[in-house]
Design a protein around this motif. Structure first.
Motif, short mmCIF file in Angstrom:
data_model
loop_
_atom_site.label_atom_id
_atom_site.label_comp_id
_atom_site.label_asym_id
_atom_site.label_seq_id
_atom_site.Cartn_x
_atom_site.Cartn_y
_atom_site.Cartn_z
N PRO A 114 0.82 -1.21 0.00
CA PRO A 114 0.00 0.00 0.00
C PRO A 114 0.85 1.26 0.00
O PRO A 114 2.01 1.26 0.42
CB PRO A 114 -0.79 -0.13 1.31
N THR A 115 0.26 2.34 -0.49
CA THR A 115 0.91 3.64 -0.36
C THR A 115 0.98 3.99 1.12
O THR A 115 0.05 3.71 1.88
CB THR A 115 0.11 4.70 -1.12
N ALA A 116 2.08 4.57 1.56
CA ALA A 116 2.31 4.80 2.99
C ALA A 116 1.21 5.64 3.60
O ALA A 116 0.73 6.62 3.01
CB ALA A 116 3.66 5.47 3.18
N GLY A 117 0.80 5.26 4.83
CA GLY A 117 -0.17 6.04 5.58
C GLY A 117 -1.60 5.80 5.15
O GLY A 117 -1.90 4.95 4.32
N ALA A 118 -2.50 6.57 5.77
CA ALA A 118 -3.93 6.45 5.47
C ALA A 118 -4.33 7.32 4.30
O ALA A 118 -5.49 7.30 3.89
CB ALA A 118 -4.74 6.83 6.71
N GLY A 119 -3.39 8.10 3.77
CA GLY A 119 -3.73 8.99 2.67
C GLY A 119 -4.71 10.05 3.13
O GLY A 119 -4.57 10.63 4.20
N ALA A 120 -5.72 10.29 2.33
CA ALA A 120 -6.71 11.32 2.66
C ALA A 120 -7.98 10.70 3.25
O ALA A 120 -9.05 11.29 3.17
CB ALA A 120 -7.05 12.12 1.41
N TYR A 121 -7.85 9.50 3.85
CA TYR A 121 -9.03 8.76 4.28
C TYR A 121 -9.04 8.56 5.79
O TYR A 121 -8.00 8.50 6.44
CB TYR A 121 -9.09 7.41 3.56
N ALA A 122 -10.25 8.44 6.34
CA ALA A 122 -10.40 8.22 7.78
C ALA A 122 -11.69 7.45 8.03
O ALA A 122 -12.64 7.51 7.24
CB ALA A 122 -10.43 9.56 8.52
N LEU A 123 -11.71 6.71 9.14
CA LEU A 123 -12.91 5.99 9.56
C LEU A 123 -13.37 6.57 10.89
O LEU A 123 -12.57 6.77 11.81
CB LEU A 123 -12.63 4.50 9.71
N ARG A 124 -14.67 6.86 10.98
CA ARG A 124 -15.24 7.39 12.21
C ARG A 124 -16.45 6.55 12.60
O ARG A 124 -17.13 5.97 11.74
CB ARG A 124 -15.66 8.85 12.03
N LEU A 125 -16.72 6.53 13.89
CA LEU A 125 -17.82 5.74 14.45
C LEU A 125 -18.82 6.69 15.08
O LEU A 125 -18.46 7.60 15.84
CB LEU A 125 -17.27 4.77 15.50
N GLY A 126 -20.11 6.49 14.77
CA GLY A 126 -21.15 7.33 15.33
C GLY A 126 -21.48 6.96 16.77
O GLY A 126 -21.12 5.89 17.26
N ALA A 127 -22.18 7.84 17.46
CA ALA A 127 -22.62 7.59 18.83
C ALA A 127 -23.70 6.50 18.84
O ALA A 127 -24.47 6.39 17.88
CB ALA A 127 -23.15 8.88 19.44
N PRO A 128 -23.76 5.67 19.90
CA PRO A 128 -22.98 5.68 21.13
C PRO A 128 -21.66 4.91 21.06
O PRO A 128 -21.16 4.45 22.09
CB PRO A 128 -23.93 5.02 22.12
N GLY A 129 -21.11 4.74 19.88
CA GLY A 129 -19.83 4.07 19.75
C GLY A 129 -19.90 2.60 20.13
O GLY A 129 -20.89 1.92 19.86
N VAL A 130 -18.85 2.12 20.81
CA VAL A 130 -18.80 0.71 21.21
C VAL A 130 -19.24 0.53 22.66
O VAL A 130 -19.06 -0.56 23.22
CB VAL A 130 -17.37 0.15 21.02
N ASN A 131 -19.84 1.57 23.25
CA ASN A 131 -20.17 1.51 24.67
C ASN A 131 -21.55 0.94 24.96
O ASN A 131 -21.87 0.69 26.12
CB ASN A 131 -20.07 2.92 25.29
N VAL A 132 -22.39 0.74 23.93
CA VAL A 132 -23.74 0.21 24.14
C VAL A 132 -23.89 -1.08 23.34
O VAL A 132 -24.11 -1.03 22.13
CB VAL A 132 -24.81 1.23 23.72
#
Length: 419
Positions: free
Chosen positions: A58-76
């Motif tokens: 792979p090209t080094a790093g995450a590039g211009a991409y990201a993953l986000r998790l909505g609420a309530p996340g992994v807590n529920v």
């Protein structure tokens, strides 16, 4: 001078050599053509960072991409939360693997109502991947993920592989700890109302909580579809157009190189007793095969996008088109070419082009089955068998006609030897 019966029998060694060459070429196509590994409709592997095309890594790093998790996340536990993959640049493929950080065990489950362009992987349904519609390129995807039961302090690692283009891809990891503030997710990550998962049948937390529904925002300033925009209908229409183009492309190529062109070649070799019309029919049929190839290639490239790099199937197809055009030009200009040289290279190129075209049809048929054959009842699943059947018909017809030709030569030799 050579006796008449010698002159009559002299073509047999050359004919035998040509027959052997044709039989070997077609037999290789019919028996040994491999299943094409075409993964434009999903990731080709369940492994993280296992892209099989482009550079070795792979090209080094995450590039211009990201993953986000909505609420309530992994807590529920049991809540259905939004998982957003977003990039500053469009991406055409992805694989998201939610796993337990310390054991690599797959965690959670993806909701049944995935958005357009996303699905669960057929071989590893705990992971999410793209569909063929995604080839057009998008900058964000928001998917429903059902949170597993986690002990406080346990960490979920999302392993992400993102394909930006055929030769450029990235891999990165994002972690969320249960019971911690960083595991609570981001309230700005929401489902788009046009693409939100259905309420009925979805797992929920004991208190019924789930990720909030609305336009997802944050990051690069939105990107969801406004209610009533018709975006989902447009997405579905684009995917249907691409699917139809694949079928039309396959039918035209099969018609050109498994029916029209082989028929013209058999006519040129075994239909010469029809002196008045065999050559014109042969030339016109081969012109039609080349024209169908050009039309079919233009159709699929135009629909899927001119900027997308070609794989082996596309490169072989271009070779067939170029050599086929040379063959047609040679047929038209044959009188200006020395006859002995023309006979040799025209036949060699003809056999080679036909074998390569049949091989490429087999590759394309397997690609069609993999891309469009998710439904067991789809006719795309039968495409590889149809191609192999047509190749066997060509092979059998050629063997039968060659046998009849040899019998005729043998009879002619016997008659002339008695004179």
């Amino acid at each position: 001078t050579m006796p008449p019966h010698r002159r009559a029998s002299s073509p047999l060694p050359c004919a035998r050599a040509r027959t052997v060459a044709v039989v070997i070429a077609l037999a290789c196509v019919a028996r040994a053509a491999p299943v094409a590994r075409a993964y434009s409709s999903r990731a080709g592997s369940c492994e993280h960072a296992a892209v099989s095309h482009g550079p070795e890594g792979p090209t080094a790093g995450a590039g211009a991409y990201a993953l986000r998790l909505g609420a309530p996340g992994v807590n529920v536990p049991g809540a259905t939360v939004a998982v957003e993959l977003r990039g500053a640049r469009a991406f055409k493929g992805f694989l998201i693997r939610p796993v337990r950080a310390d054991t690599d065990e797959a965690l959670g489950a993806w909701g049944a109502a995935m958005p357009t362009g996303a699905t669960t992987h057929g071989e590893c349904p705990m992971f999410a991947t793209h569909t063929s519609w995604h080839q057009r390129g998008v900058t964000s995807t928001v998917m429903p993920w059902i949170v597993p039961t986690l002990a406080k302090g346990e960490t979920v690692r999302f392993e992400v592989t993102v394909v930006e283009s055929y030769s450029r891809w990235f891999s990165f990891e994002t972690t969320f700890m249960s019971g911690a503030s960083e595991g609570a997710g981001d309230a700005s990550v929401m489902f788009d109302p046009e693409r939100a998962p259905a309420v009925d049948g979805e797992a929920r937390a004991p208190d019924g909580s789930r990720a909030e529904t609305g336009r997802f925002g944050g990051g690069n300033g939105g990107g969801g579809l406004a209610p009533g925009s018709g975006g989902v209908k447009a997405d579905a229409a684009a995917e249907e157009t691409l699917s139809n183009a694949r079928f039309v492309h396959g039918v035209l190529m099969g018609l050109a190189w498994l029916i029209v062109s082989p028929g013209a070649s058999l006519l040129a070799r075994y239909g010469r007793r029809f002196d008045q019309w065999w050559f014109k029919a042969h030339l016109n049929a081969q012109c039609a095969a080349v024209a169908l190839t050009a039309l079919s290639a233009y159709l699929i490239i135009h629909v899927r996008g001119w900027e997308k790099p070609w794989g082996p199937h596309g490169r072989y197809g271009m070779m067939v088109l170029v050599v086929g055009t040379i063959q047609v030009y040679g047929g038209v200009s044959r009188k200006s070419i020395p006859r002995p040289a023309f006979k040799i290279w025209h036949r060699v190129l003809g056999v080679g082009t036909g074998a390569l075209a049949a091989y490429n049809c087999n590759i394309g048929a397997n690609m069609l089955a993999r891309m469009e054959g998710m439904d067991p009842s789809s006719v795309a699943n039968g495409a590889p068998r149809i191609v192999k059947l047509l190749v066997l018909v060509i092979l059998g017809t050629g063997v039968m006609l060659e046998r009849q030709r040899r019998v005729a030569f043998g009879r002619l030799k016997s008659v002339k030897s008695m004179v």
